[in-house]
Structures are given as structure tokens and as C-alpha cells.
Design an enzyme around this catalytic site. Structure first.
Site, short mmCIF file in Angstrom:
data_model
loop_
_atom_site.label_atom_id
_atom_site.label_comp_id
_atom_site.label_asym_id
_atom_site.label_seq_id
_atom_site.Cartn_x
_atom_site.Cartn_y
_atom_site.Cartn_z
N CYS A 453 0.85 -1.20 0.00
CA CYS A 453 0.00 0.00 0.00
C CYS A 453 0.88 1.25 0.00
CB CYS A 453 -0.93 0.00 1.21
SG CYS A 453 -2.02 1.44 1.28
N ALA A 599 -7.66 -4.80 -11.17
CA ALA A 599 -8.06 -3.76 -10.22
C ALA A 599 -8.84 -2.66 -10.93
CB ALA A 599 -6.82 -3.20 -9.52
#
Length: 747
Positions: A453, A599
Site C-alpha cells: 500500500c 483492479a
């Protein structure tokens, strides 16, 4: 006809800002007269694809500066990074409005700041005042379970609430259709279709709701153009992995022990400062609870409650007294004249594995990867889904909003939970808690730890991409979780922290020895975030090194098949079509990954899973895209509820999704069928008015779309997309919200 305020930067660099003229309650969006959504067959041929646009051939357009505009050529658009749209559909940039800037703050708190410039205490006071008003009915009273009676600080005025309540949405209540009962009662936005509904009496309604009675809009007019959502046809399948409130209390009081995690951490030499509260208990094997350091179990108020008849949905239901327990942990039951029997707890099953080879994997997407969206992806062919990223510290603190991210729908065949943390003790304890609550009962098939992340808030806490600078910490976290979980453990990471220092090729080959079943490698660094293209050549190098060390391919693991490898490398980044998927999974000329995690491509075009499975470019019509949004709205009302709060949540998450959906360019408008996710859509019009509306980059137009499905917004409605500086607000909310800033991060 709705208010449009806010400003930002268009893709071509021009500034724009819309006017703040608005009504207090904007009317519903009226579809244009020439509404033709088109249709497409199974092969993706669209009925409108051969129709020429309805425009005058001599129509002239001008640039924002007043000069004559000529449609750019395909070569010019490709050189500028734009998708090659056919010239007849192109349009110039809209003129730049010359609206004045918003007035400076005068200290009254009515402008500036996303919360009106008020302090947190003032905001809390205003929110509490709204809750006790007649416009907000007591939630427990609406369900008939309020025990405070006249002492309740929330409104119990049923009639006053009906007068101020927003008009009902068209169609039947989904909960009445599926289950025959709606728990929201009078607060349901479909209350008029309930069998026991009482009609609202407008005889005593205040006449000063609006200053101009001639412009007052009736409820029937507001809902005239709202589409009717399809009621659930599958009986509203249940969701699982619910977080019980009693577990929240136990976690916050420190009454949950993590003995298995502590033992593993001790073996690894990890020193912890975790402290347990008094009378801490151990939860294991399907929500069982045992008292620490003794062979006895906690007693309940009901002495007849045993381990065999305990309700597994209630995690705080405890066993009977431990006297007479055998060594296996079973409970002896002795009846008069009956022989003794022992209920032995089942032995822990072998670790379950997941075969990722060739499976279409929907990425865990923060905010937009919610349960209704995952149901949409499942309908289009996604094989594996994963919940949104949950922080380990929030899970251990018992935050219900964080535990809600682990919810799973019955239609999700293979489902994983993604967690994020930077310290082995917290991640290990969180893994044990998830395993005890959900994994052992089959609610979760794999646990994914996010080590990639790029958000500053996460990296500053030592988690996410920051772990790429601490490979030994990554190893400790993986080794502290793998022995505890009864399901597969996977990791997600990036190429490195900095662009010029890639380290994934040194770390990934060792992950199999850590007990990791698969790793997802995003072909970008943390410094790169989502800019530029993903480096699939480097992903292929990591796959080759992992194969060389493991002595085989990186296909999906399956303990039942001896020839199947037990470690998989999954690629991620810029997968936008079946052409991309085939190229990256090709072992001969591509990266040779086991599969690709999809995604942003799934957010822009969720039917990408159908395109990959059927190996075709689907020229989906605007009518079919509208049906997808209607399905999402129906799923959202099932998940978040059909009351005002549920409708507001559904609208909010639909708007977040529309901030990605507008980037899709229909295949019939392109010079070539294949485009990359990095190619920006130019200013263009669609083959019909609805297709043009879907292509709008304005948040006010996204609100129009939600108005077609969920009715008009509230008078103080505000929306700002998380990933872009583009906002919407009604006139009442524009005075309280600062819509002239925000980050310009293109997700």
C-alpha cells in the site's frame, strides 16, 4: 436542473468551475426525448454501431479561446496520450466559466473547510441536534425494541417523521419481497408498499417548507422519472462473517487471549508488550471460549448450555462448567440410566489451499471494492474475490466498521480477507482472531497481507510499502501468521520502495519458505504509485527467479495434486482487456504469471471478466450499462438497508464507482478496438444521450445518474470523489462545504 458547484482541472489542463445556482431540493433528472440505449448481441455487436451520429455535417465548433476547432487526427491523439476516438464523435473543450471565486471566510463558520469551518465540538452538537429532531426517528423505536420509552432522547413521533420523511422510492420493498418482513419499518424508503403501512397525513404539514408555494414540488413529481429497481429474485442470499457485538466488548476489555499467536511469536524471538485484562479467555475451534491456564471453561447463566448446542453465531455464548471434561476437550454428558458419551472436538484440519492458476482474480479495492460491487463482478465471471483492506489495529480494537470489510456474500465462491499491519505481534494476533472467527468455519478461504500500500498514512506506521525497506520484518510477519492460519496465506507487494531500487526479485524467491502460498506483485514502486506503466518485464524476471528456486512453475497450489506447485506469482498492473491478460499469462513471450489480479480495469469496465473468458471485445450498449447500475443499486439496498441511511450509503458508493466508470470509451467509438488503461478519453459525445451522460467527467452529472435510480438527494448533500478534485453540492450544502480543493490523485 441540479446544482453544480466546485472546480478542478480537466485532463487537458483547462480550469473549470460550475455555477452554484440550485434549488433547495433539485428535481429528478429527466431523460432526453431521444432516449435510445441500443442493444448488443452475444458477440458484442451493437445495433447503434453503424448509425451515424445525429449532427449537422456543417456544424462548426470553436475552441475555448474562440478560434476555429478542427478534430484532431488519430496520430495526434495517440501522440498526446489520448485514446483514438473517431473524428465524428470528437468535440472541443467546453468554454471556461468566468465565475467569481468563493467569498473569503468571515469567521461565521458558513464557508470554508469541509465541515463549515466549525470545531469538532460544534459539529458534534449539530449532529446530535439533527438526531433528536422529528426528521430522525429513533432506530430502535422503528423496530419496536426501544426500551427507554419516554426517557429516550430520540424522537418517537411517528406522524411527524412521516411528514418530514423523503418520498418513497418506486417499486416494492426488496425485504418484503424476499423475506416477507422489513426490519426498517416506517424508516424504509419503500414503506408505502408494506402491508401494515399507514398513510402519511399531510393535512397538518407546515406551509412554510418553501418560500414560494408556486414552485413547490410534490412527491409524485419528484419521483416521476425515477426508475424502478428489480426486486431480488434469488430470495436475497444471506451474507456471512458477521461481527458480533459481544466480541467487540471482549476485545475492548482485553479479555481475549492469543495463546497460539504468543507461542509462535516466542519461537520467533519477537518480544511483545501485549497485556491481557482480568479473566481473559481463549477463543478457538468455532468460537469456543476457555479460561486461561485451567482445564475448566467459563460457566454461563444457563447450566444446561453445552458445547454441542451453543449457537455459533453468538461468540459470547460460553460452555457449561468444566467438571467432567476429558483430556480431548470434549464435554461428558451423563444422563440417568444412560451410558456415558464424549463429544470430542474435531482435530484441526490440514491447511486449505487455493488454486490461483488461470483464475480471474478481482483485486481488493478500498472504498469501491465493496460487497455489492463484488457481486457485480461475480455475475460477469470473476472467480476469486477479496474484501477491502482492513487494518490489524482496528480489528483488534473491535471496530465494527473495520470488521464489516470481512463480510462475504453467498455467491462468492473463493473469498479472501486482506489485512495490513507493520508489526509481527499485531498481525499474528489478528490472523488468529480471523482464523478462530471465520476461517475455521469456511467463511474465509485465504488471508492476504498488504505489503504494498503506497498511502502515506499506512507507510508512516511501518506498514504497506514501507516493509519493502525491511525484508526481515516481512519475513517475521509471514512466519508469525502462516502456522496459525488454517487457510492459505498470500502477500501483496510492489517492485520496491524507490524507482531506482527494485528489491522484489530478491524477496519473492524466499517467500515459499515463509509458508506463503502466493504473492501478488504490482509492477510499480511505492514512489511511482499509479503513474506511468507497470513493469511487466520485471514481473517476468521475478517469476523466473521464483521458478528457479522452487524447481517448478508458479501455478496454483493444490495439496491434492502432487504435480501442482505450491507457490504462485500473480501479476498486477494495467490489465484492461483480454489482450493484456493473455500477453501477461503467456509463459513463452509474456511474464508467465499464474494469473492476473484485475483492479482499475474492473472498476472502469466490470465486464472485463466476460471479455477474458469469451476472448472478445464487448461493445456494450448504454442500456446494458444502465442495467448494471440498477443491479448495483439493488444490491446496495440489500447490503446497506432500504432506509434513508442505506439509500445514502448506496448513493455514495455508486458515485465513487461512477468516478471510474466514466473513463470507459465504447468500442464502437474507437478507431481501434484495443486501448490501454493509460490512454485518456478525449472530449467526445456518445451514440445516444445516455452514452454521452455516462462519459461526463462532472460530478453533477454522476449525481443525475444516481437520481435516476435512488431519487433526489437530500438538501444538504455533498459529494467529493476521493481520488479526484471534483465535487458536487446542493445550495444549502455549498455554504457549509469547501469544494475548492482536494487531492488530484488519479487512482
Amino acid at each position: 436542473g441540479v446544482a453544480r458547484v466546485g472546480h478542478g482541472t480537466s485532463r487537458e489542463g483547462y480550469r473549470y468551475r460550475t455555477d452554484a445556482r440550485a434549488r433547495t431540493r433539485p428535481p429528478a433528472f429527466t431523460p432526453p426525448p431521444a432516449y435510445d440505449s441500443g442493444s448488443s448481441d452475444r458477440l458484442g455487436r451493437n445495433s447503434n454501431i453503424r448509425k451515424k451520429p445525429k449532427m449537422a455535417t456543417t456544424e462548426a465548433f470553436t475552441n475555448p479561446d474562440g478560434t476555429a476547432w478542427d478534430p484532431p487526427s488519430r496520430e495526434t491523439m495517440e501522440a498526446c496520450g489520448n485514446a483514438p476516438v473517431k473524428r465524428e464523435f470528437l468535440r472541443p473543450l467546453p468554454p471556461i466559466p468566468s465565475d467569481p471565486k468563493p467569498p473569503a471566510s468571515d469567521g461565521t463558520g458558513t464557508d470554508g473547510g469541509t465541515n463549515g469551518g466549525k470545531s469538532k465540538r460544534a459539529q458534534k452538537r449539530d449532529n446530535n441536534a439533527k438526531k433528536v429532531s422529528v426528521e430522525h426517528l429513533c432506530n430502535a423505536f422503528a423496530k419496536g425494541i426501544c426500551t427507554f420509552g419516554e426517557k429516550c432522547r430520540f424522537s418517537h413521533d411517528h406522524g411527524a417523521y412521516l411528514l418530514h420523511k423523503q418520498p418513497d422510492l418506486p417499486g416494492p420493498c426488496p425485504f418484503i419481497v424476499a423475506k416477507g418482513k422489513c426490519l426498517h419499518g416506517v424508516m424504509c424508503r419503500f414503506y408505502g408498499t408494506h402491508p401494515d403501512a399507514t398513510k402519511r397525513d399531510e393535512s397538518n404539514k407546515e406551509t412554510n417548507d418553501t418560500d414560494d408555494t408556486d414552485t413547490a414540488v410534490t412527491d409524485a413529481q419528484l419521483m416521476a422519472d425515477v426508475l424502478t429497481l428489480r426486486p431480488p429474485t434469488d430470495g436475497m442470499l444471506d451474507e456471512i462473517n458477521f461481527f458480533h457485538p459481544n466480541l467487540k466488548v471482549l476485545l475492548r476489555k482485553g479479555k481475549i487471549r492469543f495463546d497460539r499467536s504468543d507461542a509462535v511469536l516466542k519461537q520467533l524471538g519477537v518480544k511483545t508488550k501485549w497485556s491481557y485484562g482480568p479473566h481473559a479467555v481463549v477463543r478457538e475451534f468455532g468460537n469456543g471460549i476457555q479460561v486461561e491456564d485451567t482445564g475448566a471453561t467459563e460457566t454461563t447463566d444457563d447450566p444446561d448450555t453445552s458445547h454441542t448446542n451453543r449457537d455459533p453465531s453468538n461468540p459470547d455464548t460460553t460452555q457449561a462448567t468444566g467438571q467432567g471434561d476429558d483430556e480431548g476437550g470434549g464435554k461428558r454428558r451423563k444422563e440417568d440410566g444412560a451410558s456415558q458419551g464424549v463429544d470430542v472436538r474435531p482435530r484441526r484440519a490440514e491447511k486449505r489451499t487455493v488454486d490461483f492458476k488461470g483464475k480471474l482474480y478481482l483485486a481488493p479495492l478500498t472504498t469501491v471494492g465493496n460487497l455489492p460491487f463484488r457481486r457485480i463482478a461475480k455475475q460477469f465471471g470473476a472467480d476469486i474475490t477479496c474484501g477491502e483492506m482492513a487494518l490489524c489495529t482496528n480489528l483488534l480494537q473491535g471496530q465494527p466498521s473495520e470488521w464489516a470489510l470481512l463480510r462475504r456474500h453467498a455467491s462468492e465462491d473463493v473469498f479472501g480477507a486482506q489485512i495490513c499491519g507493520g508489526y509481527p505481534d499485531a498481525v499474528s494476533r489478528c490472523a488468529q482472531l480471523i482464523d478462530d472467527e471465520f476461517a475455521q468455519s469456511g467463511g474465509i478461504d485465504f488471508v492476504d497481507i498488504n505489503m504494498g500500500c503506497p498511502i502515506d498514512l499506512i507507510c508512516n506506521k511501518g506498514a504497506g510499502s514501507m516493509l519493502l525497506q525491511k525484508p526481515s520484518q516481512m519475513e517475521l510477519i509471514a512466519k508469525a501468521c502462516s502456522p496459525i492460519l488454517s487457510c492459505a496465506l498470500t502477500l501483496k507487494t510492489r517492485t520496491g520502495y524507490y524507482d531506482n531500487k527494485k528489491v522484489a526479485h530478491e524477496i519473492i524467491p524466499n517467500m515459499k519458505s515463509w509458508g506463503v502460498s502466493a504473492v501478488t506483485l504490482h509492477g510499480r514502486s511505492r514512489q511511482q504509485r499509479y503513474s506511468r506503466l507497470a513493469d511487466w518485464k520485471y514481473i517476468g524476471e521475478c517469476v523466473s527467479k521464483a521458478n528457479a528456486l522452487s524447481g517448478g512453475g508458479t501455478g496454483g497450489g493444490n495439496s491434492g495434486t502432487p504435480s501442482a506447485p505450491s507457490f504462485s506469482v500473480i501479476g498486477n498492473g494495467d490489465v484492461y482487456s483480454w489482450h493484456d491478460y493473455n500477453a501477461h499469462c503467456d509463459e513463452a513471450g509474456g511474464a508467465g504469471v499464474a494469473t492476473c489480479m484485475i483492479a482499475r480495469g474492473a472498476l472502469i469496465k466490470p465486464w472485463i471478466f466476460t471479455e477474458i473468458k469469451e476472448q472478445r471485445d464487448w461493445d456494450i450498449s448504454s442500456g446494458e450499462r444502465l442495467d448494471i447500475l440498477k443491479q448495483f443499486a439493488s444490491f446496495g439496498l440489500e447490503h446497506w438497508g432500504s432506509d434513508a441511511r442505506g439509500v445514502a450509503n448506496t448513493r455514495r458508493f455508486l458515485l465513487e464507482w461512477l468516478s471510474f466508470l466514466h473513463r470507459y470509451i465504447p468500442v464502437g467509438l474507437l478507431e481501434r478496438t484495443w486501448v490501454g488503461i493509460h490512454e485518456r478519453p478525449p472530449t467526445y459525445v456518445g451514440r445516444n444521450d445516455l452514452e454521452t451522460l455516462f462519459a461526463s467527467t462532472q460530478a453533477s452529472d454522476w449525481v443525475k445518474i444516481t437520481t435516476m435510480l435512488l431519487g433526489p438527494t437530500e438538501k444538504d448533500f455533498v459529494f467529493r470523489a476521493k481520488h479526484k478534485s471534483n465535487a458536487y453540492a446542493t445550495e444549502g450544502a455549498a455554504e457549509k462545504a469547501d469544494l475548492y480543493g482536494g487531492d488530484n490523485m488519479q487512482g
